[in-house]
Write a protein that holds these residues in place. Structure first.
Motif, short mmCIF file in Angstrom:
data_model
loop_
_atom_site.label_atom_id
_atom_site.label_comp_id
_atom_site.label_asym_id
_atom_site.label_seq_id
_atom_site.Cartn_x
_atom_site.Cartn_y
_atom_site.Cartn_z
N GLY A 239 0.79 -1.22 0.00
CA GLY A 239 0.00 0.00 0.00
C GLY A 239 0.82 1.27 0.00
O GLY A 239 0.38 2.29 0.49
N TYR A 240 2.02 1.20 -0.58
CA TYR A 240 2.86 2.40 -0.59
C TYR A 240 2.38 3.34 -1.68
O TYR A 240 1.64 2.98 -2.58
CB TYR A 240 4.32 2.03 -0.82
N ASP A 344 11.98 5.69 -6.39
CA ASP A 344 12.74 5.27 -5.21
C ASP A 344 11.88 4.45 -4.25
O ASP A 344 12.34 3.45 -3.68
CB ASP A 344 13.29 6.49 -4.47
N VAL A 345 10.64 4.86 -4.08
CA VAL A 345 9.73 4.11 -3.19
C VAL A 345 9.46 2.72 -3.76
O VAL A 345 9.48 1.72 -3.02
CB VAL A 345 8.42 4.88 -2.99
N ALA A 346 9.22 2.64 -5.06
CA ALA A 346 8.95 1.34 -5.67
C ALA A 346 10.16 0.41 -5.55
O ALA A 346 10.01 -0.78 -5.21
CB ALA A 346 8.57 1.53 -7.14
N LEU A 402 13.86 -2.20 5.05
CA LEU A 402 12.60 -1.65 5.56
C LEU A 402 12.76 -0.18 5.94
O LEU A 402 11.88 0.64 5.66
CB LEU A 402 12.13 -2.46 6.77
N ALA A 403 13.88 0.15 6.58
CA ALA A 403 14.12 1.55 6.94
C ALA A 403 14.23 2.42 5.68
O ALA A 403 13.71 3.54 5.64
CB ALA A 403 15.39 1.67 7.78
N ALA A 404 14.90 1.92 4.66
CA ALA A 404 15.03 2.68 3.42
C ALA A 404 13.68 2.88 2.76
O ALA A 404 13.40 3.96 2.20
CB ALA A 404 15.98 1.96 2.46
N PHE A 405 12.81 1.87 2.82
CA PHE A 405 11.47 2.02 2.25
C PHE A 405 10.69 3.10 2.97
O PHE A 405 10.09 3.98 2.33
CB PHE A 405 10.72 0.70 2.32
N ALA A 410 8.44 8.55 3.22
CA ALA A 410 8.32 9.84 3.90
C ALA A 410 8.77 10.98 3.00
O ALA A 410 8.16 12.06 2.99
CB ALA A 410 9.14 9.82 5.20
N GLN A 411 9.84 10.75 2.23
CA GLN A 411 10.31 11.78 1.30
C GLN A 411 9.25 12.06 0.23
O GLN A 411 9.00 13.22 -0.14
CB GLN A 411 11.62 11.33 0.64
N LEU A 412 8.62 11.00 -0.26
CA LEU A 412 7.58 11.18 -1.28
C LEU A 412 6.37 11.90 -0.69
O LEU A 412 5.78 12.78 -1.34
CB LEU A 412 7.17 9.82 -1.84
#
Length: 422
Positions: A239-240, A344-346, A402-405, A410-412
């Motif tokens: 659900g990102y 980046d999120v994907a 997980l932290a990078a995701f 959050a950046q998006l």
């Protein structure tokens, strides 16, 4: 022929099983009490909103803009003038009764739409202050989310480091049993001891980092973070992505457009100020000869010989052109930044699913097989330690993924934050 069981093997099996089962016990020691409330990300954001000096500064900016709007709508103050003529002259004008007294009131009259231009500029600046208030909230949300992610990840890393230290300690005891029984070289015990020392040092480093992460989060929310954090939230990857958003409502574009509108209002004000204002006055004069009263009227108009306002208009026009160019650049850069952030999120989501899913499952299965094989005498100690080391590294990689995701998400969210939100 299968190997025969003996007391040494039984003791060794017990040691290895203790190492395999030691991880849950270590995690239980680092966990908060069962009745302790879990500090969720939503709770942290609520607490941070009331403790952020940046939000207070943005609120003060909104109040200042509101006051500036009221000031812009005020008309110029009238002036009271008092004159005494024919004082201290010669002959008849040397008499104290000779001076003429005049009292008048002057009222400036603004021409060229100056008041409406000031109001328009104040409105544009007030809208800019409102956008800055929303941007301060979005920046705070990003900072708190990143601090929360780092705190949760630090707790996970600490648990993994302690698991590894417990396994290394049990491996040292197992190697000692084998050496004492003459079934292994003393080098095996020394190797295990080196690994144990390294694991203990890693725990010490991770403890300091975990404490620092919680302190940083506590600074953001205005209170110490001593309870448990939301671990299930950290594991969620599905659900990102943000909801569909009109590009015009993004904070970056809205800020640039607010600056452009303010520059246009400033240009309008500069143009209006080219027309001089007129001051009208009316009063009464007492004539000392017969003590009669007479009305006095006047008008004052400044002559723009030296400063016609043309340079101010040229300056405001250049500032307007600059703001327009920056707005266009902001629109282009915002679209590019959002596209990059979505990619980046994907990518981070795919990496997190792999690291926390198939890779972790494979490492766990390999460690399980190594434990069974070591118990049955099919694998050596190095095989078991290698499997446990791989599992620890895979856990660490999963935490990092997980932290990078969550950081990318959050950046998006910051890039797509809407200026229309409260």
């Amino acid at each position: 022929m299968p190997p025969r069981s003996n007391p040494l093997a039984c003791a060794l099996v017990a040691v290895v099983l203790a190492a395999a089962s030691g991880a849950p016990a270590v995690r239980a020691q680092t966990a908060a009490p069962a009745n302790a409330p879990v500090l969720t990300l939503a709770d942290a954001l609520d607490l941070a909103g009331s403790a952020s000096p940046n939000i207070d500064a943005a609120d003060a900016g909104v109040r200042a803009a509101s006051a500036a709007r009221r000031v812009a709508g005020l008309r110029p103050n009238p002036s009271l003038n008092a004159d005494i003529e024919n004082v201290g002259g010669s002959r008849a004008y040397n008499d104290i009764e000779a001076p003429k007294q005049t009292v008048s009131v002057g009222v400036p009259v603004e021409l060229g739409g100056k008041r409406s231009a000031r109001i328009a500029l104040a409105d544009a600046q007030g809208n800019r202050a409102q956008i800055e208030r929303v941007a301060a909230g979005a920046d705070l949300r990003l900072a708190v989310t990143q601090a929360y992610v780092e705190a949760v990840a630090a707790d996970r890393r600490l648990a993994t480091a302690r698991d590894q230290a417990a396994i290394a300690a049990e491996a040292v005891r197992a190697a000692h049993v084998r050496v004492q029984a003459g079934r292994a070289s003393p080098l095996e015990e020394q190797r295990a001891e080196v690994l144990r020392i390294s694991a203990d040092a890693a725990v010490d480093r991770t403890v300091r980092l975990a404490d620092l992460a919680r302190v940083n989060l506590g600074r953001r929310i205005g209170r110490p973070v001593t309870g448990a954090l939301d671990q299930p939230w950290f594991d969620r990857v599905d659900g990102y992505g943000p909801a569909p958003l009109d590009a015009d409502s993004s904070l970056t574009v809205a800020t640039a457009r607010a600056d452009e509108k303010a520059a246009e209002a400033q240009l309008r004000l500069a143009r209006s100020q080219r027309l001089p204002d007129v001051t009208l006055s009316a009063g009464v004069r007492r004539l000392p000869i017969n003590n009669d009263m007479a009305a006095v009227f006047g008008v004052s108009v400044p002559l723009p010989f030296f400063n016609s306002g043309a340079s101010s208009v040229a300056q405001a026009g250049a500032e307007r052109d600059r703001a327009t160019a920056l707005r266009r650049a902001a629109e282009l850069e915002n679209e590019q930044a959002i596209g990059q952030a979505q990619a980046d999120v994907a990518n981070a989501a795919a990496a997190a699913r792999t690291a926390a899913g198939p890779s972790l499952a494979a490492a766990q299965e390999a460690a399980r097989i190594a434990r069974i094989g070591y118990r049955e005498g099919k694998f050596g100690q190095l095989d078991l330690l290698e499997a446990e080391r791989t599992l620890a590294e895979t856990r660490s990689s999963a935490i990092d993924a997980l932290a990078a995701f969550h950081d990318a998400q959050a950046q998006l969210d910051r890039l797509t934050a809407s200026a229309r939100k409260d």
